[in-house]
Scaffold this motif. Structure first.
Motif, PDB file in Angstrom:
ATOM      1  N   GLY A 122       0.969  -1.240   0.026  1.00  0.00           N
ATOM      2  CA  GLY A 122       0.001  -0.138   0.080  1.00  0.00           C
ATOM      3  C   GLY A 122       0.882   1.336  -0.044  1.00  0.00           C
ATOM      4  N   ARG A 123       0.225   2.401   0.496  1.00  0.00           N
ATOM      5  CA  ARG A 123       0.798   3.721   0.475  1.00  0.00           C
ATOM      6  C   ARG A 123       0.854   4.336   1.923  1.00  0.00           C
ATOM      7  NH1 ARG A 123       3.022   1.989  -3.231  1.00  0.00           N
ATOM      8  NH2 ARG A 123       3.141   2.516  -5.195  1.00  0.00           N
ATOM      9  N   GLY A 124       0.571   3.461   3.040  1.00  0.00           N
ATOM     10  CA  GLY A 124       0.220   3.927   4.338  1.00  0.00           C
ATOM     11  C   GLY A 124       1.651   4.213   5.027  1.00  0.00           C
ATOM     12  N   ILE A 125       1.581   4.736   6.146  1.00  0.00           N
ATOM     13  CA  ILE A 125       2.669   5.163   7.070  1.00  0.00           C
ATOM     14  C   ILE A 125       2.645   4.452   8.446  1.00  0.00           C
ATOM     15  CG2 ILE A 125       3.552   6.884   8.412  1.00  0.00           C
ATOM     16  CD1 ILE A 125       2.993   9.029   6.285  1.00  0.00           C
ATOM     17  N   LEU A 126       3.755   3.703   8.791  1.00  0.00           N
ATOM     18  CA  LEU A 126       3.941   3.351  10.304  1.00  0.00           C
ATOM     19  C   LEU A 126       4.483   4.431  10.891  1.00  0.00           C
ATOM     20  CD1 LEU A 126       4.984  -0.431   9.726  1.00  0.00           C
ATOM     21  CD2 LEU A 126       2.879   0.255   9.953  1.00  0.00           C
ATOM     22  N   ASP A 127       3.714   5.112  11.852  1.00  0.00           N
ATOM     23  CA  ASP A 127       4.024   6.096  12.635  1.00  0.00           C
ATOM     24  C   ASP A 127       4.869   5.887  13.886  1.00  0.00           C
ATOM     25  OD1 ASP A 127       4.213   8.892  13.721  1.00  0.00           O
ATOM     26  OD2 ASP A 127       2.121   8.880  13.995  1.00  0.00           O
ATOM     27  N   HIS A 128       6.176   6.080  14.060  1.00  0.00           N
ATOM     28  CA  HIS A 128       7.013   6.014  15.397  1.00  0.00           C
ATOM     29  C   HIS A 128       6.743   4.739  15.960  1.00  0.00           C
ATOM     30  CE1 HIS A 128       7.282  10.329  14.587  1.00  0.00           C
ATOM     31  NE2 HIS A 128       8.204  10.057  15.370  1.00  0.00           N
ATOM     32  N   PRO A 129       6.566   3.662  15.373  1.00  0.00           N
ATOM     33  CA  PRO A 129       6.487   2.298  16.016  1.00  0.00           C
ATOM     34  C   PRO A 129       7.687   1.897  16.963  1.00  0.00           C
ATOM     35  CG  PRO A 129       6.972   1.965  13.866  1.00  0.00           C
ATOM     36  CD  PRO A 129       6.792   3.207  13.801  1.00  0.00           C
ATOM     37  N   LEU A 130       7.593   0.759  17.908  1.00  0.00           N
ATOM     38  CA  LEU A 130       9.109   0.292  18.298  1.00  0.00           C
ATOM     39  C   LEU A 130       9.843  -0.189  17.250  1.00  0.00           C
ATOM     40  CD1 LEU A 130      10.333  -0.449  20.901  1.00  0.00           C
ATOM     41  CD2 LEU A 130       9.133  -2.756  20.761  1.00  0.00           C
ATOM     42  N   ARG A 131       9.192  -1.039  16.308  1.00  0.00           N
ATOM     43  CA  ARG A 131       9.947  -1.478  15.333  1.00  0.00           C
ATOM     44  C   ARG A 131       9.063  -1.180  14.123  1.00  0.00           C
ATOM     45  NH1 ARG A 131      12.833  -6.698  17.666  1.00  0.00           N
ATOM     46  NH2 ARG A 131      14.302  -5.733  19.099  1.00  0.00           N
ATOM     47  N   GLY A 132       9.450  -1.289  12.800  1.00  0.00           N
ATOM     48  CA  GLY A 132       8.402  -0.899  12.105  1.00  0.00           C
ATOM     49  C   GLY A 132       7.865  -2.560  11.464  1.00  0.00           C
ATOM     50  N   ILE A 133       8.355  -3.482  10.766  1.00  0.00           N
ATOM     51  CA  ILE A 133       7.899  -4.530  10.526  1.00  0.00           C
ATOM     52  C   ILE A 133       9.040  -5.612  10.912  1.00  0.00           C
ATOM     53  CG2 ILE A 133       7.170  -6.097   8.723  1.00  0.00           C
ATOM     54  CD1 ILE A 133       6.729  -3.640   7.039  1.00  0.00           C
ATOM     55  N   GLU A 134       8.437  -6.927  11.765  1.00  0.00           N
ATOM     56  CA  GLU A 134       9.305  -7.846  11.979  1.00  0.00           C
ATOM     57  C   GLU A 134       8.993  -9.182  11.313  1.00  0.00           C
ATOM     58  OE1 GLU A 134       9.686  -8.585  16.157  1.00  0.00           O
ATOM     59  OE2 GLU A 134      10.129  -6.612  16.735  1.00  0.00           O
ATOM     60  N   VAL A 135       9.696  -9.683  10.709  1.00  0.00           N
ATOM     61  CA  VAL A 135       9.445 -11.076   9.972  1.00  0.00           C
ATOM     62  C   VAL A 135      10.483 -12.017  10.483  1.00  0.00           C
ATOM     63  CG1 VAL A 135       9.594 -12.041   7.777  1.00  0.00           C
ATOM     64  CG2 VAL A 135       9.132  -9.516   7.813  1.00  0.00           C
ATOM     65  N   THR A 136       9.959 -13.150  11.309  1.00  0.00           N
ATOM     66  CA  THR A 136      10.752 -14.048  12.226  1.00  0.00           C
ATOM     67  C   THR A 136      10.060 -15.367  11.879  1.00  0.00           C
ATOM     68  OG1 THR A 136       9.625 -13.561  14.018  1.00  0.00           O
ATOM     69  CG2 THR A 136      11.616 -12.313  13.888  1.00  0.00           C
ATOM     70  N   HIS A 137      10.995 -16.327  11.761  1.00  0.00           N
ATOM     71  CA  HIS A 137      10.740 -17.878  11.741  1.00  0.00           C
ATOM     72  C   HIS A 137       9.568 -17.849  10.433  1.00  0.00           C
ATOM     73  CE1 HIS A 137      13.205 -18.848  14.856  1.00  0.00           C
ATOM     74  NE2 HIS A 137      12.595 -18.028  15.581  1.00  0.00           N
ATOM     75  N   SER A 138       9.568 -17.211   9.148  1.00  0.00           N
ATOM     76  CA  SER A 138       8.651 -16.964   8.305  1.00  0.00           C
ATOM     77  C   SER A 138       9.280 -17.091   6.802  1.00  0.00           C
ATOM     78  CB  SER A 138       7.792 -15.527   8.487  1.00  0.00           C
ATOM     79  OG  SER A 138       7.139 -15.604   9.893  1.00  0.00           O
ATOM     80  N   ARG A 139       8.255 -17.248   5.946  1.00  0.00           N
ATOM     81  CA  ARG A 139       8.546 -17.295   4.465  1.00  0.00           C
ATOM     82  C   ARG A 139       7.771 -16.925   3.563  1.00  0.00           C
ATOM     83  NH1 ARG A 139       7.117 -22.228   1.444  1.00  0.00           N
ATOM     84  NH2 ARG A 139       5.695 -23.387   2.635  1.00  0.00           N
TER      85      ARG A 139
END
Length: 487
Positions: free
Chosen positions: A236-253
């Motif tokens: 999309g074109r949205g904004i993640l605003d001041h998160p702890l972290r933006g995006i976490e990708v763990t143990h995934s595919r």
């Protein structure tokens, strides 16, 4: 009637677009705004307007604040729009008194794009033509702490309404905030501000086989977590605003991140751990705090990073083996067409962390970084490889890298180390190539010799090559441009 300089520049720009095949008979523009928050504030220093080539109608583009540079904490600006075909852009400096007092002419970077600009209104207005999307820095008076970051995105072609079957329409009200429904195949963030008030850690966990759509105009004040999941798309074109972290990708595919902006996270923009087949593209991000890396991948493989802009106060890109709860080799990582601005640390940092408990060490190999621009750096190694924790690092290539705005730095800091971040020295670095790298003339004098050091006689740097590396017009010379220490 004699043509004006502006007319001549625009005509030449359009002609170049035609020659390169990027002109369109039906250019398109999409401009969108957001709802201001405590973290997302309107910027009053700049105004930006755009119009499709051949149109007389200018469209105003909202301009927003962003925080940059943890050591000289400053408020810069950013604006973005979507485009297809040929468009004209006008940037106006509305408050010249806020800029640096020197007399450097206004500039548009990366310089490698070769875009002609017309400067008007006493040096406070810039006009230029874009034939294709890109990420730019507009700087008046040489001010890089309060500059305008301009993002011309490709047109958004994938859209949703929030009414699709199996969709959770997050509109900020009631029980529709519960995004832990495991069978959701679409999570839709409508335009507006979204904050998960009752969720632990301000986190939103994404299930497998799910698309998350941040509509243009959406502002999400949360961290998105993809954990033990597969076939996830965040677009999309949205904004993640001041998160702890933006995006976490763990143990995934099979995870795609495409098109969003991450505004000043408290730590990483994208964090990957023990994951595979991860694609990140058209991502824009700013950070201005300690440990605020851009994209970090740990024990990941088969990852593609393309067309991203990262301005960070720590490493822009970092690739490691084991760290924290993630184990395994890292390999098959490809970075293309990235614009990197590192206010502190490294634009690229490879190999620091690994598993020292493994007898032979983990492997980090086949990393390719190409066709990138580094807009600024003040640290030691711009393309750093620091091999610790018994790592075995090999087959790393850097090609077609353009460097400018360098205040101090080395092409590479390539060492086998046992330092503050390591429990043991690395094993070796081998088969590394730096090719077709160009440092712009004005930055060439600020480049230090590349540091290439062994740890001892058994742990060191093997084969490496510098090919077509230029400091301005001067070709790389091993005697003058390498601090090589063998042990």
């Amino acid at each position: 009637m004699k043509p004006t300089p502006v007319t001549v520049i625009l005509f030449l720009s359009l002609f170049l677009c035609f020659l390169t095949g990027n002109a369109s008979t039906h250019p398109r523009l999409s401009v969108y705004s957001y709802t201001p928050t405590d973290g997302l504030r309107s910027n009053e220093v700049y105004s930006v307007s755009v119009r499709a080539s051949g149109s007389d109608e200018w469209q105003s583009v909202p301009v927003w604040d962003c925080e940059v540079d943890m050591h000289h904490r400053s408020t810069a600006a950013f604006a973005q729009f979507d485009m297809e075909g040929t468009v004209e852009v006008r940037v106006k400096l509305e408050k010249p008194a806020t800029m640096a007092a020197d007399t450097l002419p206004p500039t548009l970077r990366p310089a490698s794009r070769g875009i002609d600009c017309t400067i008007g209104d006493g040096g406070t207005e810039m006009l230029f033509t874009l034939c294709e999307p890109g990420y730019f820095s507009v700087e008046f008076g040489g001010d890089r702490h309060h500059n305008l970051h301009l993002f011309a995105n490709p047109m958004l072609k994938e859209t949703y309404t929030g009414n699709e079957p199996g969709c959770i329409n997050w509109n900020g009200g009631g029980k529709q905030q519960d995004v832990f429904v495991k069978d959701a195949n679409l999570i839709y963030f409508a335009p507006g501000v979204h904050r998960p008030k009752d969720l632990p850690g301000e986190d939103i966990r994404i299930p497998s086989n799910c698309t998350v759509f941040l509509a243009p105009g959406s502002v999400v004040q949360a961290r998105l977590i993809v954990d033990h999941a597969e076939n996830v798309r965040i677009v999309g074109r949205g904004i993640l605003d001041h998160p702890l972290r933006g995006i976490e990708v763990t143990h995934s595919r099979n995870v795609l991140i495409d098109g969003i902006t991450v505004l000043n996270p408290r730590h990483y923009t994208v964090f990957g751990g023990a994951s595979s087949n991860v694609t990140v593209r058209n991502l824009k991000s700013f950070s201005a705090g300690s440990w605020t890396d851009g994209i970090d991948l740990m024990s990941c493989h088969d990852a593609d990073i393309e067309n991203v802009f990262l301005r960070t106060s720590d490493d822009c890109l970092a690739f490691y083996c084991h760290r924290w709860w993630y184990w395994g080799d890292s390999y098959g990582i490809n970075v293309r067409k990235a614009v990197l601005w590192c206010d502190f640390a490294h634009p690229v940092n490879i190999g620091t962390h690994g598993d020292d408990r493994c007898e032979e060490g983990e492997e980090l190999h086949h990393v390719n970084i190409s066709d990138c621009d580094i807009l600024r750096n003040t640290g030691d190694g711009m393309l750093a490889i620091n091999c610790g924790d018994k790592n075995r690092i090999h087959h790393i290539t850097f090609s077609d890298i353009r460097m400018e705005g360098i205040e101090r730095g080395r092409i590479t800091d390539m060492r086998v180390v046992h330092g503050a971040y390591n429990r043991a020295p690395g094993n070796y670095i081998d088969q590394v190539e730096f090719s077709d790298i160009k440092v712009r003339e004005e930055s060439a004098a600020h480049i230090l010799p590349s540091r290439i050091h062994d740890y001892d006689g058994e742990h060191g740097v093997g084969d490496y090559k510098f090919r077509n590396v230029y400091y301005g017009s001067r070709l790389h010379d091993s005697a003058a441009d390498e601090d090589r220490q063998r042990k």
